[in-house]
Motif scaffolding. Structure first.
Motif, short mmCIF file in Angstrom:
data_model
loop_
_atom_site.label_atom_id
_atom_site.label_comp_id
_atom_site.label_asym_id
_atom_site.label_seq_id
_atom_site.Cartn_x
_atom_site.Cartn_y
_atom_site.Cartn_z
N ALA A 237 0.83 -1.21 0.00
CA ALA A 237 0.00 0.00 0.00
C ALA A 237 0.86 1.26 0.00
O ALA A 237 1.90 1.32 0.67
N ALA A 238 0.42 2.25 -0.74
CA ALA A 238 1.14 3.52 -0.78
C ALA A 238 1.27 4.09 0.62
O ALA A 238 0.31 4.14 1.38
N THR B 192 4.33 -3.57 -7.47
CA THR B 192 3.31 -2.61 -7.86
C THR B 192 2.68 -2.05 -6.60
O THR B 192 2.16 -2.80 -5.76
N VAL B 193 2.72 -0.74 -6.46
CA VAL B 193 2.17 -0.09 -5.27
C VAL B 193 0.66 -0.01 -5.40
O VAL B 193 0.12 0.42 -6.44
N THR B 194 -0.04 -0.42 -4.36
CA THR B 194 -1.50 -0.40 -4.36
C THR B 194 -2.03 0.83 -3.62
O THR B 194 -1.27 1.58 -3.02
N GLU B 195 -3.35 1.00 -3.70
CA GLU B 195 -3.97 2.15 -3.03
C GLU B 195 -3.77 2.05 -1.53
O GLU B 195 -3.79 0.96 -0.96
N ALA B 196 -3.60 3.19 -0.89
CA ALA B 196 -3.41 3.21 0.55
C ALA B 196 -4.72 2.89 1.25
O ALA B 196 -5.79 3.36 0.87
N SER B 197 -4.62 2.04 2.28
CA SER B 197 -5.77 1.77 3.13
C SER B 197 -5.76 2.81 4.23
O SER B 197 -4.70 3.22 4.71
N ALA B 198 -6.93 3.26 4.66
CA ALA B 198 -7.00 4.30 5.69
C ALA B 198 -7.65 3.76 6.95
O ALA B 198 -8.62 3.02 6.89
N ASP B 199 -7.08 4.12 8.10
CA ASP B 199 -7.71 3.77 9.37
C ASP B 199 -8.67 4.87 9.78
O ASP B 199 -8.98 5.78 9.01
#
Length: 246
Positions: free
Chosen positions: A41-42, A176-183
């Motif tokens: 994740a980014a 491959t960088v994936t979308e960042a997950s947010a807390d």
């Protein structure tokens, strides 16, 4: 007698083919330097595990240089008893902000692992680097070129194929960088942080996301090999029972 010989030979050939296919499985999966990230994740912290193959024929490996792509500033190498470690630092022309908003004037551009004892060509090792992925790199493919130097010769794992092109002979390890997950606070969810934030994470895996297809092929070859070998054994046993009943 001739029928018996032919049946036995067929079984032997089948069993040999099965063995060859089974042995080909691990070879297919370890043909290149591959990287296995603990997180993609980014903005996440990740531990990159690089599996090192025999890149110089039968010549033992003496040094591995890992080049960091732009956007990665800090790297924490994992201690490996078989290697000494050096971080190569690059100075910025002007200060930059890191992911925490602090000013930084330099970055780790590469990490060099030098073998205490040259790594034999029939053995492999896993080198781990802990770092933070760029927060703005979602959807991008990051390449980590590796220069593998040996007692005789070297292999530069740095080629990156353009989209639609065939894989180069010595491809660079990539993720491959994936979308960042947010807390709940809107921050990128961190995986394994570098040593400054957490202890180094041990890894026993040398596979990589970009080598996933190789792993699938390897498993398929292994299963096919076992099936072919089993069929050969069944044919041999059936032929022997038939002769006894006759």
């Amino acid at each position: 007698m001739k029928t018996s010989i032919r049946t036995t030979l067929a079984a032997a050939v089948a069993l040999g083919a099965g063995t060859a296919l089974a042995l080909a499985a691990p070879l297919a999966a370890s043909a290149h330097v591959v990287v296995d990230p603990s997180a993609t994740a980014a903005g996440a912290y990740t531990v990159l595990s690089f599996g090192t193959p025999h890149g110089c024929g039968e010549s033992p490996t003496t040094k591995l240089t890992f080049t960091m792509p732009e956007g990665i500033d800090r790297v924490t190498p994992t201690v490996n008893p078989g290697w000494t470690i050096e971080k190569v630092v690059e100075q910025f022309d002007a200060p930059r902000k890191d992911s925490h908003g602090a000013n930084i004037t330099e970055r780790v551009s590469s990490v060099v692992y030098t073998a205490v004892t040259p790594l034999p060509s029939d053995l492999r090792d896993v080198i781990e680097l802990s770092l933070q992925l760029p927060a703005d790199a979602a959807g991008e493919t990051l390449a980590f070129p590796v220069l593998q130097e040996c007692a005789e010769g070297q292999t530069d794992w740095s080629a990156v194929a353009e989209e639609g092109e065939e894989e180069p002979e010595h491809p660079a390890p990539t993720i491959t960088v994936t979308e960042a997950s947010a807390d709940g606070h809107g921050h990128a969810v961190e995986a394994d942080a570098p040593a400054e934030h957490d202890s180094a994470t041990a890894s026993t895996s040398g596979s990589a996301d970009d080598a996933g297809s190789d792993d699938v092929v390897a498993r398929a070859l292994g299963i096919a090999g076992l099936l072919v070998g089993a069929i050969g054994i069944v044919l041999a046993v059936t032929a022997r029972r038939g002769r006894k009943q006759a």
